[in-house]
Write a protein that holds these residues in place. Structure first.
Motif, PDB file in Angstrom:
ATOM      1  N   ASP A   1      -0.725   7.539  19.739  1.00  0.00           N
ATOM      2  CA  ASP A   1      -1.476   8.428  20.611  1.00  0.00           C
ATOM      3  C   ASP A   1      -2.123   7.591  21.716  1.00  0.00           C
ATOM      4  O   ASP A   1      -2.970   6.733  21.442  1.00  0.00           O
TER       5      ASP A   1
ATOM      6  N   TRP B   1      -3.054   1.720  13.552  1.00  0.00           N
ATOM      7  CA  TRP B   1      -2.255   2.826  14.096  1.00  0.00           C
ATOM      8  C   TRP B   1      -0.776   2.467  14.136  1.00  0.00           C
ATOM      9  O   TRP B   1       0.076   3.334  13.945  1.00  0.00           O
TER      10      TRP B   1
ATOM     11  N   TRP C   1      -5.865   6.786  21.797  1.00  0.00           N
ATOM     12  CA  TRP C   1      -6.396   5.718  20.954  1.00  0.00           C
ATOM     13  C   TRP C   1      -5.837   4.366  21.346  1.00  0.00           C
ATOM     14  O   TRP C   1      -6.537   3.361  21.290  1.00  0.00           O
ATOM     15  N   TRP C   2      -4.569   4.337  21.719  1.00  0.00           N
ATOM     16  CA  TRP C   2      -3.944   3.052  22.027  1.00  0.00           C
ATOM     17  C   TRP C   2      -4.500   2.418  23.294  1.00  0.00           C
ATOM     18  O   TRP C   2      -4.760   1.212  23.313  1.00  0.00           O
TER      19      TRP C   2
ATOM     20  N   TYR D   1     -12.306  12.855  11.851  1.00  0.00           N
ATOM     21  CA  TYR D   1     -10.901  12.868  11.425  1.00  0.00           C
ATOM     22  C   TYR D   1     -10.700  13.934  10.357  1.00  0.00           C
ATOM     23  O   TYR D   1     -11.643  14.307   9.670  1.00  0.00           O
TER      24      TYR D   1
ATOM     25  N   TYR E   1     -19.511   5.480  22.381  1.00  0.00           N
ATOM     26  CA  TYR E   1     -18.529   5.968  21.413  1.00  0.00           C
ATOM     27  C   TYR E   1     -19.218   6.296  20.090  1.00  0.00           C
ATOM     28  O   TYR E   1     -18.986   7.363  19.504  1.00  0.00           O
TER      29      TYR E   1
ATOM     30  N   ASN F   1      -7.964   0.826  22.832  1.00  0.00           N
ATOM     31  CA  ASN F   1      -7.888  -0.307  21.915  1.00  0.00           C
ATOM     32  C   ASN F   1      -7.070  -1.458  22.483  1.00  0.00           C
ATOM     33  O   ASN F   1      -7.369  -2.625  22.205  1.00  0.00           O
TER      34      ASN F   1
ATOM     35  N   ALA G   1      -7.727  -2.036  15.039  1.00  0.00           N
ATOM     36  CA  ALA G   1      -7.389  -0.622  15.265  1.00  0.00           C
ATOM     37  C   ALA G   1      -5.918  -0.467  15.655  1.00  0.00           C
ATOM     38  O   ALA G   1      -5.220   0.415  15.137  1.00  0.00           O
TER      39      ALA G   1
ATOM     40  N   ASN H   1     -12.789   4.794  10.215  1.00  0.00           N
ATOM     41  CA  ASN H   1     -13.403   4.760  11.535  1.00  0.00           C
ATOM     42  C   ASN H   1     -14.823   4.204  11.462  1.00  0.00           C
ATOM     43  O   ASN H   1     -15.188   3.309  12.228  1.00  0.00           O
TER      44      ASN H   1
END
Length: 128
Positions: free
Chosen positions: A89, A82, A92-93, A23, A11, A96, A78, A32
């Motif tokens: 989203d 969010w 991303w979820w 971003y 990543y 994480n 994280a 980030n």
């Protein structure tokens, strides 16, 4: 655990070479990148614990627990960020949520494994 730790490293490599686009705002980019040290520490301790376990080093479980705690913290921070922004989203979820939940299961497994009494050695059974 190996896959998660390698995933952290990949990543950050993808971020560094901008395979993952930055971003749209400087603040989100800074947020980030603020995870870099936490993620690298989690990956480093995780990979070290796997190496130690292969060599049957007594401290492997402790280093694994540290790695799992760091991984959990990274995912939880994280997710909280969010959630506070009301942005859901799945891209991303889901990763994480993995970082939040996988360490809990792995830590429970580690504790159970080390809570079991070790079988007696040959010398102990001979003395009994």
């Amino acid at each position: 655990m190996f896959g998660t730790d390698i995933g952290f490293l990949l990543y950050w490599l993808a971020n560094a070479v901008q395979v993952i686009p930055p971003y749209p705002t400087a603040v989100l980019n800074a947020w980030n990148w603020s995870f870099l040290s936490l993620d690298l520490l989690a990956a480093g301790t995780g990979l070290a614990s796997l190496h130690m376990a292969r060599r049957r080093h007594r401290g492997a479980a402790m280093v694994r627990a540290v790695s799992l705690a760091l991984t959990h913290a990274a995912g939880l921070l994280a997710i909280n960020f969010w959630a506070l922004r009301c942005e859901f989203d799945p891209a991303w979820w889901l990763p994480n949520l993995w970082l939040v939940l996988f360490p809990i299961a792995a830590l429970v497994s580690t504790v159970r494994q080390h809570a079991q009494p070790e079988p007696p050695t040959r010398q102990q059974t001979t003395l009994a």
